[in-house]
Scaffold this motif. Sequence first.
Motif, short mmCIF file in Angstrom:
data_model
loop_
_atom_site.label_atom_id
_atom_site.label_comp_id
_atom_site.label_asym_id
_atom_site.label_seq_id
_atom_site.Cartn_x
_atom_site.Cartn_y
_atom_site.Cartn_z
N MET B 42 32.08 26.50 -24.57
CA MET B 42 33.15 27.46 -24.88
C MET B 42 32.58 28.86 -25.04
N ALA B 43 33.43 29.85 -24.77
CA ALA B 43 33.08 31.24 -25.03
C ALA B 43 33.24 31.52 -26.52
N VAL B 44 32.51 32.50 -27.02
CA VAL B 44 32.54 32.83 -28.44
C VAL B 44 33.96 33.06 -28.94
N THR B 45 34.72 33.85 -28.21
CA THR B 45 36.09 34.16 -28.61
C THR B 45 36.93 32.89 -28.74
N ASP B 46 36.75 31.99 -27.80
CA ASP B 46 37.53 30.75 -27.84
C ASP B 46 37.09 29.87 -29.00
N VAL B 47 35.80 29.87 -29.29
CA VAL B 47 35.33 29.13 -30.46
C VAL B 47 36.02 29.65 -31.71
N ALA B 48 36.14 30.99 -31.79
CA ALA B 48 36.67 31.62 -32.99
C ALA B 48 38.16 31.37 -33.18
N GLU B 49 38.86 31.15 -32.08
CA GLU B 49 40.33 31.16 -32.09
C GLU B 49 40.96 30.28 -33.18
N PRO B 50 40.58 28.99 -33.32
CA PRO B 50 41.28 28.16 -34.32
C PRO B 50 40.97 28.51 -35.77
N PHE B 51 39.99 29.33 -36.03
CA PHE B 51 39.59 29.60 -37.42
C PHE B 51 40.28 30.85 -37.97
N GLU B 52 40.58 30.80 -39.25
CA GLU B 52 41.18 31.96 -39.92
C GLU B 52 40.06 32.79 -40.51
N MET B 53 39.35 33.44 -39.64
CA MET B 53 38.11 34.08 -40.05
C MET B 53 37.79 35.10 -38.95
N SER B 54 37.12 36.18 -39.32
CA SER B 54 36.84 37.22 -38.34
C SER B 54 35.93 36.72 -37.23
N LEU B 55 35.99 37.38 -36.10
CA LEU B 55 35.11 37.04 -34.99
C LEU B 55 33.65 37.24 -35.40
N ALA B 56 33.40 38.28 -36.18
CA ALA B 56 32.03 38.56 -36.60
C ALA B 56 31.47 37.39 -37.41
N ALA B 57 32.30 36.82 -38.26
CA ALA B 57 31.85 35.68 -39.07
C ALA B 57 31.46 34.52 -38.17
N ILE B 58 32.32 34.23 -37.19
CA ILE B 58 32.02 33.14 -36.26
C ILE B 58 30.74 33.45 -35.50
N SER B 59 30.60 34.70 -35.09
CA SER B 59 29.39 35.10 -34.38
C SER B 59 28.15 34.78 -35.21
N LYS B 60 28.23 35.07 -36.51
CA LYS B 60 27.10 34.74 -37.40
C LYS B 60 26.85 33.24 -37.42
N HIS B 61 27.92 32.47 -37.57
CA HIS B 61 27.76 31.01 -37.59
C HIS B 61 27.08 30.54 -36.30
N LEU B 62 27.46 31.14 -35.19
CA LEU B 62 26.87 30.73 -33.92
C LEU B 62 25.39 31.06 -33.84
N THR B 63 24.98 32.21 -34.40
CA THR B 63 23.55 32.51 -34.37
C THR B 63 22.79 31.55 -35.27
N ILE B 64 23.40 31.16 -36.37
CA ILE B 64 22.75 30.18 -37.25
C ILE B 64 22.57 28.86 -36.51
N LEU B 65 23.63 28.42 -35.81
CA LEU B 65 23.53 27.18 -35.05
C LEU B 65 22.48 27.31 -33.95
N THR B 66 22.41 28.49 -33.35
CA THR B 66 21.44 28.71 -32.28
C THR B 66 20.02 28.65 -32.83
N ARG B 67 19.79 29.36 -33.94
CA ARG B 67 18.45 29.35 -34.53
C ARG B 67 18.04 27.94 -34.93
N ALA B 68 19.00 27.14 -35.32
CA ALA B 68 18.70 25.75 -35.68
C ALA B 68 18.46 24.90 -34.44
N GLY B 69 18.74 25.48 -33.28
CA GLY B 69 18.55 24.75 -32.04
C GLY B 69 19.68 23.78 -31.73
N LEU B 70 20.76 23.87 -32.50
CA LEU B 70 21.86 22.92 -32.33
C LEU B 70 22.75 23.30 -31.15
#
Lengths: 124, 124
Positions: B42-70
């Motif tokens: 999925m694209a970042v924007t699409d990942v963010a869509e179902p959440f009631e949270m800013s895109l920036a917040a989701i972006s942070k979550h994604l970098t955390i998942l990336t750093r974890a290698g997940l």
Amino acid sequence: MVDQAFPLWFSGVMSDDLDTVFAALADPTRRAILAMLLEDDMAVTDVAEPFEMSLAAISKHLTILTRAGLISQEKRGRVKWCKLEPDALRAASVWMQGFGQFEPVNLDAFERFLENQLSAGDEA
Amino acid sequence: MVDQAFPLWFSGVMSDDLDTVFAALADPTRRAILAMLLEDDMAVTDVAEPFEMSLAAISKHLTILTRAGLISQEKRGRVKWCKLEPDALRAASVWMQGFGQFEPVNLDAFERFLENQLSAGDEA
DNA sequence: AGCTTGGTCAACCATTTGGTTGAATATGCG
DNA sequence: CGCATATTCAACCAAATGGTTGACCAAGCT
């Protein structure tokens, strides 16, 4: 807490139980404690002994592990015994199996993983 | 970081990799993201869509998942695609197998686990 | 070129986390 | 009883976490 507007799998994924289990596992001290308890049940003081950290700190770690259901604590006399409680760990592990269609657990992979950890540590 | 005074298994247990993987898994939003990516990249924007949270917040979550290698992220054009990367998850899962001499993974147990989560949610 | 869309960066904020210390509470022992 | 041992509690602290907003950069569209 879990809204019906979400698809079904959310109920599993969003569960607070997994929050506390994974959060408990995210700390190296707590993982080390679990590994120690894997060998035998231990009193709080004995758990604390190998760590360069106050007894109070270890006590806190143990309550976190207890709340996560990863260990249980039973007070016998004046010492409180800590016992590994693998069910919560198993639940989390099982949750993980949902991802990646893992092939049945591969002990060779585990050893390779440990070796990688080891060499990664040497580099640093 | 890992001292030679410790017994060997410490190298595995103390590893920073497990820290980041478990810490990443400890957040329900991030677990939900993983579950979404299980179905498709999925694209970042699409990942963010179902959440009631800013895109920036989701972006942070994604970098955390990336750093974890997940997950991994690859930028194609102006959209950044997120892809589940089950190896780190597998490593953590395999680490867990060390505890409790888990019987080979049982899919029935997984279903029962999900049902429990479900009914627990209803009670609340 | 100029607008729009996709995504990150930076600064900020409230809360949680992981540790400390010192006092307090059992419980066992002589 | 009086003391030592085992463990927790309470207050405090620094750093990390998870979120916000607004500015910013990059890539595609007309």
